[in-house]
Every structure is written in structure tokens, then in C-alpha cells.
Design a protein around this motif. Structure first.
Motif, short mmCIF file in Angstrom:
data_model
loop_
_atom_site.label_atom_id
_atom_site.label_comp_id
_atom_site.label_asym_id
_atom_site.label_seq_id
_atom_site.Cartn_x
_atom_site.Cartn_y
_atom_site.Cartn_z
N LEU A 18 0.82 -1.21 0.00
CA LEU A 18 0.00 0.00 0.00
C LEU A 18 0.85 1.27 0.00
O LEU A 18 0.38 2.34 -0.35
N GLY A 19 2.11 1.12 0.41
CA GLY A 19 3.01 2.27 0.35
C GLY A 19 3.70 2.40 -0.99
O GLY A 19 4.65 3.18 -1.13
N GLY A 20 3.22 1.64 -1.98
CA GLY A 20 3.85 1.64 -3.30
C GLY A 20 3.89 3.00 -3.95
O GLY A 20 4.84 3.33 -4.67
N GLY A 21 2.87 3.81 -3.71
CA GLY A 21 2.86 5.15 -4.29
C GLY A 21 4.03 5.98 -3.79
O GLY A 21 4.66 6.73 -4.55
N HIS A 22 4.33 5.85 -2.52
CA HIS A 22 5.48 6.56 -1.95
C HIS A 22 6.78 6.01 -2.54
O HIS A 22 7.72 6.77 -2.80
N CYS A 23 6.82 4.69 -2.74
CA CYS A 23 8.03 4.07 -3.31
C CYS A 23 8.29 4.58 -4.73
O CYS A 23 9.45 4.78 -5.12
N ILE A 24 7.21 4.77 -5.49
CA ILE A 24 7.39 5.29 -6.86
C ILE A 24 8.02 6.67 -6.80
O ILE A 24 8.88 7.03 -7.60
N GLY A 25 7.57 7.48 -5.84
CA GLY A 25 8.12 8.82 -5.71
C GLY A 25 9.59 8.81 -5.33
O GLY A 25 10.37 9.65 -5.78
N TYR A 100 -1.09 7.36 7.90
CA TYR A 100 -0.37 7.71 6.66
C TYR A 100 -0.99 7.01 5.46
O TYR A 100 -1.20 7.63 4.40
N LEU A 101 -1.30 5.72 5.62
CA LEU A 101 -1.86 4.97 4.50
C LEU A 101 -3.22 5.51 4.07
O LEU A 101 -3.56 5.47 2.89
N ARG A 200 -7.30 3.41 -4.59
CA ARG A 200 -8.73 3.40 -4.28
C ARG A 200 -8.94 3.74 -2.81
O ARG A 200 -8.36 3.13 -1.92
N ARG A 201 -9.81 4.70 -2.58
CA ARG A 201 -10.03 5.19 -1.22
C ARG A 201 -10.51 4.08 -0.29
O ARG A 201 -10.05 3.97 0.84
N SER A 202 -11.45 3.27 -0.76
CA SER A 202 -12.02 2.23 0.09
C SER A 202 -10.96 1.22 0.52
O SER A 202 -10.93 0.79 1.68
N LEU A 203 -10.08 0.84 -0.41
CA LEU A 203 -9.03 -0.14 -0.10
C LEU A 203 -8.05 0.44 0.91
O LEU A 203 -7.70 -0.22 1.90
N ARG A 204 -7.60 1.66 0.70
CA ARG A 204 -6.61 2.27 1.58
C ARG A 204 -7.18 2.51 2.99
O ARG A 204 -6.51 2.26 3.98
N SER A 206 -9.72 0.90 4.42
CA SER A 206 -9.94 -0.40 5.08
C SER A 206 -8.63 -0.95 5.64
O SER A 206 -8.58 -1.40 6.79
N ALA A 207 -7.58 -0.92 4.82
CA ALA A 207 -6.28 -1.41 5.28
C ALA A 207 -5.74 -0.54 6.41
O ALA A 207 -5.18 -1.05 7.39
N ALA A 208 -5.92 0.77 6.30
CA ALA A 208 -5.43 1.68 7.33
C ALA A 208 -6.11 1.42 8.66
O ALA A 208 -5.46 1.42 9.72
N LEU A 209 -7.42 1.18 8.64
CA LEU A 209 -8.15 0.91 9.88
C LEU A 209 -7.66 -0.39 10.54
O LEU A 209 -7.55 -0.46 11.77
N LEU A 210 -7.36 -1.40 9.72
CA LEU A 210 -6.83 -2.65 10.27
C LEU A 210 -5.46 -2.42 10.92
O LEU A 210 -5.18 -2.95 12.00
N VAL A 211 -4.61 -1.63 10.27
CA VAL A 211 -3.30 -1.33 10.83
C VAL A 211 -3.44 -0.54 12.14
O VAL A 211 -2.74 -0.81 13.12
#
Length: 242
Positions: A18-25, A100-101, A200-204, A206-211
Motif C-alpha cells: 500500500l506504500g507503493g505510491g510513496h516508493c514510486i516517488g 499515513y496509509l 482506491r479510497r475504500s481499499l486504503r 480499510s487497510a489503514a483501519l486494520l493497521v
């Protein structure tokens, strides 16, 4: 392998993905440089993949090594009786990564300044390896570039090392590094589709809430005892009624 360790490894893998966008940067420009170093007629197929895989293998190896080194410090702190403090740090870091996610708070990027002094000495050696034309060069470049100051990597490193075990910390950083692979290896239309999916907002959210929930559970306090009692009730009931 314990269920808790499996959950931690999956969390680290999800953080990397999920941090892939940051990795691309942080690494996208370098990945482009690796591609452009290959003659146009060879920018597809095995020559390109050899360089990309070698670069990422070196990068992930650096993450794993850093996890082992900082994890040794966590082990020493555990031995000094500071395990409650480390659990608190781990929980807070997990909550911060969840924020952050979900793009609710980007304060984690502020810790990138911690490694800028070290990177100042490493970067000239990494630049000398460009343009990369052989897998050995790419491997070494990735190993050096893995020390690039990155708030997401640093926060994952702090979280992994707080477990007080060098091996566990190294495994968590390895899982995190593997999670970043799909985004950095994807090219062309595949990269666009993957990036769109991860944004996708829903995916990020959902994952953020689990973290965040995992971080809250990690924090020391009476809530842990309450959760453990409720989770252990079914097994105790089963033992008392064979």
C-alpha cells in the motif's frame, strides 16, 4: 511459526504494497534510469528484468540487514527491561502508519531527516554506478539505494525492531520489501492499473483501519488482558468439556 508472527508478516507485506505510491516517488526515477540504460531494442524481455530484479534484490537485502541491525538494539533494550516501552513505541508507530496509509496524516515523512547525514556519504557511490548496464551493477546500486532516507521505511524499521528480536525484525523488513515489489516491477499499462487499484479510497481506508486497530492492540494496557481473556474463553470451554 506463531499466529502472531504470521499476522505481523502480513501486516509488513501490506505496508509495503500500500506504500507503493510513496516508493514510486522515491525510486521511480531511478527505475526509469535503469530502463533507459538498456538499448531500445532490448528494453523488453529478459535484459530489462535482470536489471530490475537485481536492483530490487539489493534494495530488499539492505532493508533486511537494517532490520537485523536495529532489531539487535531492540533486543538489548528488551534485556534491559524496557519491553513495555518498546511495545508502546510499536503501537504508536502502527497507528501513525495507518493514518499515513489513509492520507489522514503524513507526519511520518518528517523522520526522513534522521538518515540524511548517512545518505550524504552513500549517494556519491551510488551515482557512480549509473548508467547501469549489468546485473551486478544493479544489485550494488539497489543495496546502496536501500539506505535512501524514507519515512515509510524508517517507521516500518522502528516498528519491526521494537519486537526485540533481530531475526523477527529482519523477517518483517524482508516482508515489507517484498510488498513493495509489485509496484516497482510493474511497467506500462500494468503499472497504471496497479497504481489506480492501490489508490482506491475504500481499499486504503480499510487497510489503514486494520493497521490502526493492530497498533491499538499492540499498545500496553488493560485492553490487552481483556482481549486475551475473551479470545481464550472458547479454548478453555472446550478443555473443560471434552
Amino acid at each position: 511459526m506463531s499466529e502472531l508472527l504470521v499476522a505481523q508478516l502480513l501486516t509488513a507485506l501490506a505496508l509495503g504494497l500500500l506504500g507503493g505510491g510513496h516508493c514510486i516517488g522515491m525510486c521511480g526515477g531511478l527505475m526509469g534510469a535503469l530502463t533507459m540504460a538498456i538499448p531500445p531494442e532490448q528494453r523488453r524481455g529478459w535484459p530489462l528484468w535482470r536489471l530490475l530484479l537485481a536492483y530490487n534484490a539489493g534494495r530488499i537485502a539492505s532493508y533486511t540487514l537494517a532490520g537485523a541491525l536495529i532489531g539487535s538494539l531492540g533486543w538489548a533494550l528488551h534485556g534491559a527491561g524496557l519491553d513495555v516501552l518498546l511495545r508502546g513505541i510499536a503501537g504508536l508507530i502502527m497507528i501513525a502508519m495507518g493514518l499515513y496509509l489513509a492520507n489522514w496524516w503524513s507526519g511520518l515523512t518528517r523522520i526522513e531527516g534522521v538518515g540524511r547525514g548517512l545518505w550524504r556519504h552513500i549517494e556519491p557511490h551510488a551515482r557512480r554506478l549509473l548508467p547501469v548496464q549489468r546485473p551486478r551493477q544493479a544489485l550494488l546500486l539497489g543495496a546502496l539505494w536501500g539506505w535512501l532516507p524514507c519515512g515509510l521505511v524508517y517507521s516500518t524499521l522502528i516498528w519491526s525492531s521494537s519486537h526485540g528480536d533481530a531475526v523477527t525484525s529482519a523477517l518483517l523488513m524482508l516482508a515489507f520489501g517484498l510488498g513493495t515489489l509489485p509496484t516497482l516491477l510493474a511497467t506500462g499499462a500494468a503499472a497504471e492499473r496497479l497504481t489506480a487499484l492501490l489508490r482506491r479510497r475504500s481499499l486504503r481506508v480499510s487497510a489503514a483501519l486494520l493497521v490502526i486497530l493492530f497498533g491499538i492492540w499492540t499498545l500496553p494496557g488493560p485492553h490487552q488482558k481483556w482481549l486475551m481473556q475473551h479470545l481464550s474463553l472458547p479454548s478453555q470451554s472446550h478443555q473443560s468439556h471434552p
